[in-house]
Scaffold this active site. Sequence first.
Site, PDB file in Angstrom:
ATOM      1  N   ASP A  74       0.921  -1.458  -0.021  1.00 29.86           N
ATOM      2  CA  ASP A  74       0.090   0.048  -0.044  1.00 29.86           C
ATOM      3  C   ASP A  74       0.811   1.351  -0.051  1.00 29.86           C
ATOM      4  OD1 ASP A  74      -1.702   2.015   0.350  1.00 29.86           O
ATOM      5  OD2 ASP A  74      -2.103   1.182   2.490  1.00 29.86           O
ATOM      6  N   ASN A 116       0.083   4.567  -0.695  1.00 25.08           N
ATOM      7  CA  ASN A 116      -0.560   5.774  -0.030  1.00 25.08           C
ATOM      8  C   ASN A 116      -1.296   5.798   1.063  1.00 25.08           C
ATOM      9  OD1 ASN A 116      -2.738   4.402  -0.921  1.00 25.08           O
ATOM     10  ND2 ASN A 116      -3.892   5.953  -2.233  1.00 25.08           N
ATOM     11  N   ASP A 135      -3.632   4.096   2.632  1.00 21.27           N
ATOM     12  CA  ASP A 135      -5.332   4.040   2.648  1.00 21.27           C
ATOM     13  C   ASP A 135      -5.586   2.557   3.052  1.00 21.27           C
ATOM     14  OD1 ASP A 135      -4.921   2.545   0.303  1.00 21.27           O
ATOM     15  OD2 ASP A 135      -6.394   3.656  -0.742  1.00 21.27           O
ATOM     16  N   ASP A 147      -1.874  -1.229  -3.821  1.00 27.46           N
ATOM     17  CA  ASP A 147      -2.070  -0.453  -5.104  1.00 27.46           C
ATOM     18  C   ASP A 147      -0.886  -0.545  -6.058  1.00 27.46           C
ATOM     19  OD1 ASP A 147       0.068   1.218  -4.139  1.00 27.46           O
ATOM     20  OD2 ASP A 147      -1.607   2.344  -2.599  1.00 27.46           O
ATOM     21  N   ASP A 183      -5.282 -10.233 -15.636  1.00 30.31           N
ATOM     22  CA  ASP A 183      -6.525 -11.201 -15.543  1.00 30.31           C
ATOM     23  C   ASP A 183      -7.502 -10.894 -16.569  1.00 30.31           C
ATOM     24  OD1 ASP A 183      -8.385 -13.179 -14.032  1.00 30.31           O
ATOM     25  OD2 ASP A 183      -6.817 -12.724 -12.316  1.00 30.31           O
ATOM     26  N   ASP A 203     -10.117 -15.991 -16.670  1.00 24.48           N
ATOM     27  CA  ASP A 203     -10.973 -16.305 -15.328  1.00 24.48           C
ATOM     28  C   ASP A 203     -11.994 -17.392 -16.230  1.00 24.48           C
ATOM     29  OD1 ASP A 203     -11.654 -15.879 -12.676  1.00 24.48           O
ATOM     30  OD2 ASP A 203     -13.656 -15.286 -13.632  1.00 24.48           O
ATOM     31  N   GLU A 245      -8.014 -20.637 -16.650  1.00 22.20           N
ATOM     32  CA  GLU A 245      -8.757 -21.149 -15.475  1.00 22.20           C
ATOM     33  C   GLU A 245      -9.903 -22.322 -16.001  1.00 22.20           C
ATOM     34  OE1 GLU A 245     -10.417 -20.247 -11.171  1.00 22.20           O
ATOM     35  OE2 GLU A 245     -11.420 -19.257 -12.967  1.00 22.20           O
ATOM     36  N   HIS A 300      -5.228 -17.030  -5.126  1.00 24.29           N
ATOM     37  CA  HIS A 300      -6.120 -16.190  -4.398  1.00 24.29           C
ATOM     38  C   HIS A 300      -7.534 -16.756  -3.790  1.00 24.29           C
ATOM     39  CE1 HIS A 300      -7.285 -15.810  -8.024  1.00 24.29           C
ATOM     40  NE2 HIS A 300      -8.428 -15.354  -7.846  1.00 24.29           N
ATOM     41  N   ASP A 301      -7.974 -18.030  -4.488  1.00 22.65           N
ATOM     42  CA  ASP A 301      -8.947 -18.501  -4.165  1.00 22.65           C
ATOM     43  C   ASP A 301      -8.803 -20.121  -3.057  1.00 22.65           C
ATOM     44  OD1 ASP A 301     -10.347 -17.219  -5.878  1.00 22.65           O
ATOM     45  OD2 ASP A 301     -10.074 -18.410  -7.482  1.00 22.65           O
TER      46      ASP A 301
HETATM   47  C1  NOJ Z   1     -12.478 -17.413 -10.414  1.00 23.03           C
HETATM   48  C2  NOJ Z   1     -11.555 -16.436  -9.595  1.00 23.03           C
HETATM   49  O1  NOJ Z   1     -10.530 -16.933  -9.412  1.00 23.03           O
HETATM   50  C3  NOJ Z   1     -12.363 -16.095  -8.226  1.00 23.03           C
HETATM   51  O2  NOJ Z   1     -11.630 -15.407  -7.536  1.00 23.03           O
HETATM   52  C4  NOJ Z   1     -13.781 -15.436  -8.735  1.00 23.03           C
HETATM   53  O3  NOJ Z   1     -14.520 -15.375  -7.793  1.00 23.03           O
HETATM   54  C5  NOJ Z   1     -14.640 -16.226  -9.734  1.00 23.03           C
HETATM   55  N1  NOJ Z   1     -13.574 -16.915 -10.841  1.00 23.03           N
HETATM   56  C6  NOJ Z   1     -15.653 -15.478 -10.276  1.00 23.03           C
HETATM   57  O4  NOJ Z   1     -14.907 -14.525 -11.302  1.00 23.03           O
END
Ligand code: NOJ
Length: 532
Positions: free
Chosen positions: A21, A23, A25, A29, A98, A194, A248, A316-317
């Site tokens: 980060d 700035n 907040d 970023d 992405d 995605d 993905e 990240h999932d």
């Molecule tokens: C896969 C992404 O990695 C995930 O974070 C997202 O919630 C879903 N696709 C919907 O875009």
Amino acid sequence: MSRNWWQERVIYQIYPRSFCDSNNDGIGDLRGIINKIDYLKDLGIGAVWLNPIYESPNDDMGYDISDYEKIMSEFGSMEDFDELLEKLHQKDIKLIMDLVVNHTSDEHKWFIESSKGKNNKYSDYYIWRDEPNNWASFFVPSAWSYSQEREQWYLHLFSKKQPDLNWDNNEVRQDIYDMINRWLDKGVDGFRMDVINLISKAEGLPNGIGEGFVFSPEYFAMQPKLHDYLKQMRQSCFVGRDCMCVGETPFTNVDNAPSLVNDGKELDMIFQFDLLDIDSNGDKWHVKPFDVKEFKSILSKWQNTLKWNSLFLSNHDQPRSVSRFGNTSTKEYRIRSAKMIAVAVHLLRGTSFIFQGEELAMANVPFTEINELRDIESINFYNNAKDKKWAFESILKKGRDNARTPMQWDSSLFAGFSKTTPWICINPDYVDFNAEKQKYDEKSVLNFYKKLIKIKSTNEIIIEGTFKQVMKESDKIFAYDRIFRNKKIRIICNMSDEKVIIEKQDLNNILLCNIDNPNLYYLLPYEVRVLN
Ligand code: NOJ
């Protein structure tokens, strides 16, 4: 083989909201990323994949895009983006964006117009019906919501603020290809696409078989027209450009996945989720312990199926990999097992993707209450669950926020991520596990990753070699050979918490290992050796 750049570069995934980060907040970023380019270079990675940075109301943390050609103001401006791209390229680091085109935000101008009625340019940009079918969505019980304005239902496989685009409409496809081409003209080096294998839905949207809302991937994943659309997208955007596309693709298997990649006309690589589904019993929230033999068999099966794989332990999932496949019960085991699982997966044949913080052995987060969570998936799951205690325990193990807390840069307040309270809590273990501390510790996970990344991106046996599993019968050891032009590298990983006797080994040629004095006759718990 003639190599593409993405076959010899390690890709580092940045979740911009939680990276740095600049700035103050509380939200990461683009300028924060610019400030950390030297860290990336020093790590040795050759490309960065950025999670979505486009304008978004953030219902699903940027995966609900309201304008594909604007930068989310919390992340900065288009000037910041241009500077980031230029500075990465100056350091010879590629940039992957992405691409989220299965759906947009309901605040995208296409959807706003589409909602207005049945006779405008955008009316047919989404999937509208007078009656919904029985499909369940990923995030909420029904995949359909009603628009009072248009007096019809629209399909959303994810949240109701993520309406699915109608890929059967030529104009939708053309608008998307034009948008992709504008980003490529700017100089980006490719896309992570995605849920790209969900863009085409079964003709007539048939009901799923079952009671209530039915999750029906057989009708929304891997449909026949998908291949036409991917081929057309490649022709319209990627042919003649030196870029990379990784799709993905949930619900892929060894029978249908080759059709997406092996002839090079659709995608370069896919993310399939066999390995990351290994501890799910039915759905992701019903967790079971993972089995080493299954771990081995999944990885081997895919190595033997695709010419080129993507290799990843997390994203990240997903929960943090060391909490899932390693052992975090003691600091010593956490460090040792993080190194072992990294070798097990990243020295396979394919492109390695490292998720931010993996190189520090960042672990799952000890959330204590539901209001500390930010992820729509976990929050909806919790709200709809009857047994809240069980739901919260599952979230601690599998929730996506485990991976989304701020990067742990140093041991100062807020972990050096920001000077103010961040948008989501920081894992309290940052005092012990952070980049600054590990930088000066020769035996740290960070310094181990630097060595691993170097081997991965320069050693021709590792880049080009074939894969052959050895010690197949063991339920503790995952071992394999990589072979190229009669030269061999053997990788041996003890995935268990037990000492394991092995055949006497020649230890003269250890390329990499994670303990001080490897023994000729046995492996310590979580020990790994890479032998030349
Ligand atoms: C896969 C992404 O990695 C995930 O974070 C997202 O919630 C879903 N696709 C919907 O875009």
